[in-house]
Write an enzyme that holds these catalytic residues in place. Structure first.
Site, mmCIF file in Angstrom:
data_model
loop_
_atom_site.group_PDB
_atom_site.id
_atom_site.type_symbol
_atom_site.label_atom_id
_atom_site.label_comp_id
_atom_site.label_asym_id
_atom_site.label_seq_id
_atom_site.Cartn_x
_atom_site.Cartn_y
_atom_site.Cartn_z
ATOM 1 N N ASP A 1 1.071 -1.257 -0.036
ATOM 2 C CA ASP A 1 -0.124 -0.070 -0.072
ATOM 3 C C ASP A 1 0.981 1.268 0.069
ATOM 4 O O ASP A 1 1.499 1.560 0.991
ATOM 5 C CB ASP A 1 -0.806 0.104 1.064
ATOM 6 C CG ASP A 1 -1.919 1.000 1.485
ATOM 7 O OD1 ASP A 1 -2.176 1.777 0.200
ATOM 8 O OD2 ASP A 1 -2.047 1.625 2.465
ATOM 9 N N ASP B 1 -1.933 0.722 9.076
ATOM 10 C CA ASP B 1 -1.542 0.844 7.748
ATOM 11 C C ASP B 1 -1.284 -0.485 6.824
ATOM 12 O O ASP B 1 -1.461 -0.704 5.875
ATOM 13 C CB ASP B 1 -0.622 2.012 7.434
ATOM 14 C CG ASP B 1 -0.701 3.019 8.057
ATOM 15 O OD1 ASP B 1 -0.710 4.222 7.403
ATOM 16 O OD2 ASP B 1 -0.689 3.250 9.345
ATOM 17 N N GLU C 1 -0.972 -1.164 -4.964
ATOM 18 C CA GLU C 1 -2.245 -0.233 -5.038
ATOM 19 C C GLU C 1 -2.035 0.593 -6.046
ATOM 20 O O GLU C 1 -1.089 1.292 -6.321
ATOM 21 C CB GLU C 1 -2.929 0.482 -3.781
ATOM 22 C CG GLU C 1 -3.971 0.937 -4.034
ATOM 23 C CD GLU C 1 -4.743 1.779 -2.744
ATOM 24 O OE1 GLU C 1 -4.878 0.923 -1.688
ATOM 25 O OE2 GLU C 1 -4.764 2.975 -2.704
#
Lengths: 173, 173
Positions: free
Chosen positions: B7, B141, B68
């Site tokens: 991410d 996260d 992502e």
């Protein structure tokens, strides 16, 4: 001082190498545009750009690398590719242990033409004159990369010194 | 199939590694958040992220990497850093010879929660349940990176096959 300038782009990435000292005429060493096919996978495009930049750094042994600072205000369709290509260029320089300076387009334009709002034709004309080239650089995209390199030579790597001093200061706190 | 999910973020980059086969529960292997100081020079931040991702790839030996997909519609203040971190992640995977798949946030949300508009809390809750973790991943996260990895395992690397076939086709033309 030998500087490699990079005008980042995913489809067309300008690279220009010049040598010189602040306030004197610079000597052109090499320039080219690294291209990649928009139909190709992103990973392959980034890998090819990284590989070619590493080759050019190894070949020309610059003392520093100057990369155009990318702003998110740019055309949203191209800004992602520009940011990605810029990251690859900055990383390639850092991996080679070279200091990296970032300049805004207006800083570069002001350095080579005297005006921060000069157009592309003016920048190309000044780069051609400043490097005493017989004709404007081809491909044309290389002119901006050469302008970045000239800008950094003329600044005499000041940014790196300021950045290094700041970092030293911050680490010391 | 072992997948490393990323991410991307410059200040906080989530990384999650899971193992599994399509349609079955996945096993968590590792997760962490690679952090960097916004006050530090961009080149050093990208270099640190690149170094840590290369270490994690060498350590966990994934079969593929899922990152992502970054859109320019995101918050303009953070989009540049996200794009740069994403480029570093894609490049780190490509340098290691691994196939890279990109997924939009909605694809990932749909894969793990059944809804493309699920919120962060739902994604974290589902990741915790799907990986049979005793508590939600910390730092938080990391949950999105684990979700990306799960999404790619469940897709069974389909994207890579499609991409590879397309590329084969294009090269053959």
């Amino acid at each position: 001082m030998r500087v490699l300038g990079v005008d980042p782009g995913l489809t067309r990435c300008g690279v220009g190498v010049v040598e010189g000292v602040p306030g004197r005429q610079c000597t052109p060493i090499a320039y080219e545009v690294v291209q990649s096919d928009p139909d190709e996978e992103l990973a392959h495009r980034l890998l090819r750009l990284d590989g070619r930049l590493a080759e050019l750094i190894a070949l020309h042994q610059p003392d520093g690398v100057a990369v155009e600072r990318v702003f998110s205000q740019h055309n949203v369709r191209t800004v992602m590719g520009t940011a990605q290509a810029g990251a690859v260029a900055i990383l390639a320089a850092a991996r080679a242990g070279l200091p990296v300076a970032l300049y805004t387009p207006s800083e570069v334009k002001a350095a080579v033409t005297g005006s921060g709002t000069a157009d592309k034709a003016q920048v190309t004309a000044m780069v051609t004159r400043l490097l005493r080239l017989d004709a404007p650089p081809r491909p044309a995209d290389a002119a901006d990369a050469l302008a970045l390199a000239i800008c950094h030579v003329w600044r005499g790597g000041t940014r790196d010194k300021v950045a290094a001093a700041l970092q030293q200061y911050r680490r010391g706190r």
